[in-house]
Design a protein around this motif. Sequence first.
Motif, PDB file in Angstrom:
ATOM      1  N   PRO A 228     -40.478 -13.543 -38.295  1.00  0.00           N
ATOM      2  CA  PRO A 228     -40.288 -11.709 -37.480  1.00  0.00           C
ATOM      3  C   PRO A 228     -40.032 -10.493 -38.303  1.00  0.00           C
ATOM      4  O   PRO A 228     -39.840 -10.138 -39.000  1.00  0.00           O
ATOM      5  CB  PRO A 228     -39.003 -12.352 -36.994  1.00  0.00           C
ATOM      6  CG  PRO A 228     -39.140 -13.218 -36.986  1.00  0.00           C
ATOM      7  CD  PRO A 228     -39.158 -13.835 -38.529  1.00  0.00           C
ATOM      8  N   VAL A 229     -40.566  -9.761 -37.205  1.00  0.00           N
ATOM      9  CA  VAL A 229     -40.543  -7.986 -37.671  1.00  0.00           C
ATOM     10  C   VAL A 229     -39.924  -8.200 -36.317  1.00  0.00           C
ATOM     11  O   VAL A 229     -40.283  -7.534 -35.057  1.00  0.00           O
ATOM     12  CB  VAL A 229     -42.288  -7.075 -37.572  1.00  0.00           C
ATOM     13  CG1 VAL A 229     -41.774  -5.950 -37.555  1.00  0.00           C
ATOM     14  CG2 VAL A 229     -43.119  -7.905 -37.803  1.00  0.00           C
ATOM     15  N   VAL A 230     -38.560  -7.063 -36.803  1.00  0.00           N
ATOM     16  CA  VAL A 230     -37.817  -6.549 -36.276  1.00  0.00           C
ATOM     17  C   VAL A 230     -37.839  -4.822 -35.720  1.00  0.00           C
ATOM     18  O   VAL A 230     -38.021  -4.653 -36.526  1.00  0.00           O
ATOM     19  CB  VAL A 230     -36.507  -6.945 -35.860  1.00  0.00           C
ATOM     20  CG1 VAL A 230     -36.441  -8.127 -35.726  1.00  0.00           C
ATOM     21  CG2 VAL A 230     -35.811  -6.597 -37.240  1.00  0.00           C
ATOM     22  N   ALA A 231     -37.696  -4.423 -34.346  1.00  0.00           N
ATOM     23  CA  ALA A 231     -37.503  -2.576 -34.650  1.00  0.00           C
ATOM     24  C   ALA A 231     -36.019  -2.046 -35.323  1.00  0.00           C
ATOM     25  O   ALA A 231     -34.533  -3.124 -35.571  1.00  0.00           O
ATOM     26  CB  ALA A 231     -36.668  -2.305 -33.488  1.00  0.00           C
ATOM     27  N   ALA A 232     -36.668  -1.355 -36.375  1.00  0.00           N
ATOM     28  CA  ALA A 232     -35.890  -0.343 -37.183  1.00  0.00           C
ATOM     29  C   ALA A 232     -34.295  -0.136 -36.237  1.00  0.00           C
ATOM     30  O   ALA A 232     -33.168   0.337 -37.868  1.00  0.00           O
ATOM     31  CB  ALA A 232     -36.513  -0.273 -38.287  1.00  0.00           C
ATOM     32  N   ALA A 233     -33.928   0.264 -35.821  1.00  0.00           N
ATOM     33  CA  ALA A 233     -33.782   0.835 -34.771  1.00  0.00           C
ATOM     34  C   ALA A 233     -33.856   1.048 -33.160  1.00  0.00           C
ATOM     35  O   ALA A 233     -35.277   0.639 -32.919  1.00  0.00           O
ATOM     36  CB  ALA A 233     -33.288   2.626 -35.027  1.00  0.00           C
ATOM     37  N   ALA A 234     -32.935   1.758 -32.418  1.00  0.00           N
ATOM     38  CA  ALA A 234     -33.051   1.563 -31.187  1.00  0.00           C
ATOM     39  C   ALA A 234     -34.152   2.582 -30.859  1.00  0.00           C
ATOM     40  O   ALA A 234     -34.524   3.725 -31.403  1.00  0.00           O
ATOM     41  CB  ALA A 234     -31.280   1.524 -30.234  1.00  0.00           C
ATOM     42  N   GLY A 235     -35.214   2.229 -29.616  1.00  0.00           N
ATOM     43  CA  GLY A 235     -36.277   3.570 -29.149  1.00  0.00           C
ATOM     44  C   GLY A 235     -37.053   3.086 -27.936  1.00  0.00           C
ATOM     45  O   GLY A 235     -36.697   1.807 -27.125  1.00  0.00           O
ATOM     46  N   THR A 236     -38.103   3.175 -28.610  1.00  0.00           N
ATOM     47  CA  THR A 236     -39.152   3.335 -26.946  1.00  0.00           C
ATOM     48  C   THR A 236     -40.480   3.448 -27.516  1.00  0.00           C
ATOM     49  O   THR A 236     -40.767   3.747 -28.231  1.00  0.00           O
ATOM     50  CB  THR A 236     -38.804   5.033 -25.921  1.00  0.00           C
ATOM     51  OG1 THR A 236     -37.825   4.474 -25.157  1.00  0.00           O
ATOM     52  CG2 THR A 236     -40.181   4.329 -25.051  1.00  0.00           C
ATOM     53  N   VAL A 237     -41.366   1.901 -27.081  1.00  0.00           N
ATOM     54  CA  VAL A 237     -42.682   2.190 -27.519  1.00  0.00           C
ATOM     55  C   VAL A 237     -43.605   2.384 -26.706  1.00  0.00           C
ATOM     56  O   VAL A 237     -43.788   3.114 -25.724  1.00  0.00           O
ATOM     57  CB  VAL A 237     -42.953   0.457 -27.105  1.00  0.00           C
ATOM     58  CG1 VAL A 237     -44.216   0.400 -27.805  1.00  0.00           C
ATOM     59  CG2 VAL A 237     -42.175  -0.750 -27.852  1.00  0.00           C
ATOM     60  N   VAL A 238     -43.933   3.603 -27.625  1.00  0.00           N
ATOM     61  CA  VAL A 238     -45.072   4.647 -27.522  1.00  0.00           C
ATOM     62  C   VAL A 238     -46.469   4.675 -27.944  1.00  0.00           C
ATOM     63  O   VAL A 238     -47.415   4.781 -27.384  1.00  0.00           O
ATOM     64  CB  VAL A 238     -44.240   6.067 -28.460  1.00  0.00           C
ATOM     65  CG1 VAL A 238     -43.558   6.802 -28.001  1.00  0.00           C
ATOM     66  CG2 VAL A 238     -44.348   5.979 -29.643  1.00  0.00           C
TER      67      VAL A 238
END
Length: 234
Positions: free
Chosen positions: A146-156
């Motif tokens: 699994p690859v996870v988001a390193a911080a909260a954000g929006t996929v651009v």
Amino acid sequence: MLETTKMIKRVACASLVALVAACGSAPVGPGFYRVERGDTLSKIARSQRQSVQSIARWNNLTNPDSIEIGQVLRVAPPNGAASTSGAQRTGNASAASTPRSAPGESAAASAPSSISLVWPTSGNVIRSFDGGNSKGIDISAPSGTPVVAAAAGTVVYAGNGLRGYGNLLILKHNAEYLTAYAHNRALFVKEGESVAQGQKIAEVGDTDTNRDMLHFELRYQGRSIDPSRALPAR
């Protein structure tokens, strides 16, 4: 509708390099300049009535030809230091005679203290950031990890339109920070989607590379910085 979707995708791919390089478009303060498409250090120096050597020295640039779109440069003397715009130039003069940081860090070297990341995947770091040939870190892990988001954000960005990155995700965390996740086997989020820190967004793969790994980048104000400085020790 189909033609509109295709056109949007083409525009997204065409602007990806600028997107990776430019983390937001916040205005810069007096004495600073944000690099635009088509700029060279010589052109910037002429417009600011400074010398190339001065701007290179103020920004610790070891290679004046390596500036990036979106990069913020100091173009006025720091703390009243003298400019060398009128200094004699010699053939062995160095643009940055004593670099104090890697080419990709410069003024952004302390920036990671303002963002807290989690490791985007498990595994060992097999290549570190150097600001030149390596603008991020490579983490070796089995395919499907699994690859996870390193911080909260929006996929651009979510796609494979940038050569050398394979299946790529780019997350925008605020006006200053972006993270990029490359070579994924599969992507689980779409452009425009909001993600939480630690949320699974992809799986490790080997797209556009020769081994299973995640290439992970952190950008501050459009400039590559060492992501390990913002990651917890492990």
